[in-house]
Design an enzyme around this catalytic site. Structure first.
Site, short mmCIF file in Angstrom:
data_model
loop_
_atom_site.label_atom_id
_atom_site.label_comp_id
_atom_site.label_asym_id
_atom_site.label_seq_id
_atom_site.Cartn_x
_atom_site.Cartn_y
_atom_site.Cartn_z
N CYS A 84 -19.85 -22.12 -47.43
CA CYS A 84 -18.69 -22.87 -46.95
C CYS A 84 -17.63 -21.89 -46.44
O CYS A 84 -17.40 -20.86 -47.08
CB CYS A 84 -18.15 -23.69 -48.12
SG CYS A 84 -16.68 -24.63 -47.77
N PRO A 85 -17.04 -22.12 -45.30
CA PRO A 85 -17.09 -23.30 -44.43
C PRO A 85 -18.03 -23.13 -43.23
O PRO A 85 -17.95 -23.89 -42.27
CB PRO A 85 -15.66 -23.41 -43.94
CG PRO A 85 -15.25 -21.96 -43.75
CD PRO A 85 -15.93 -21.23 -44.91
#
Length: 84
Positions: A18-19
């Site tokens: 993430c992200p």
């Protein structure tokens, strides 16, 4: 199982944290025409939260979603407006 044979673009974000899966999806969607589809593969569990939130805030649609053997699969359709 998600049928991806007719998708316009496939992005494998496996192994990315993430992200990055979301950013890769946004980059991919920006290359598509409205109505075309993107098949995204990710292994980060946080991608589920990120993609769901993104779709709610954008003009794009999540057509299908499934998790199989630790792989999160998303079939996204580009919306009519690239506002996000």
């Amino acid at each position: 199982m998600i049928t991806h044979a007719n998708t316009s673009l496939t992005i494998d974000a496996s192994g990315l944290s993430c992200p990055m899966p979301l950013l890769k999806a946004k980059q991919g969607l920006s290359k598509l025409q409205p109505g075309e589809t993107l098949w995204l593969l990710a292994t980060d569990p946080a991608s589920e939260r990120d993609i769901q939130a993104f779709v709610k805030l954008s003009v794009h649609s999540l057509l299908q979603f499934e998790v199989s053997e630790g792989v999160y699969q998303y079939l996204l359709q580009k919306g009519r407006n690239d506002a996000l």
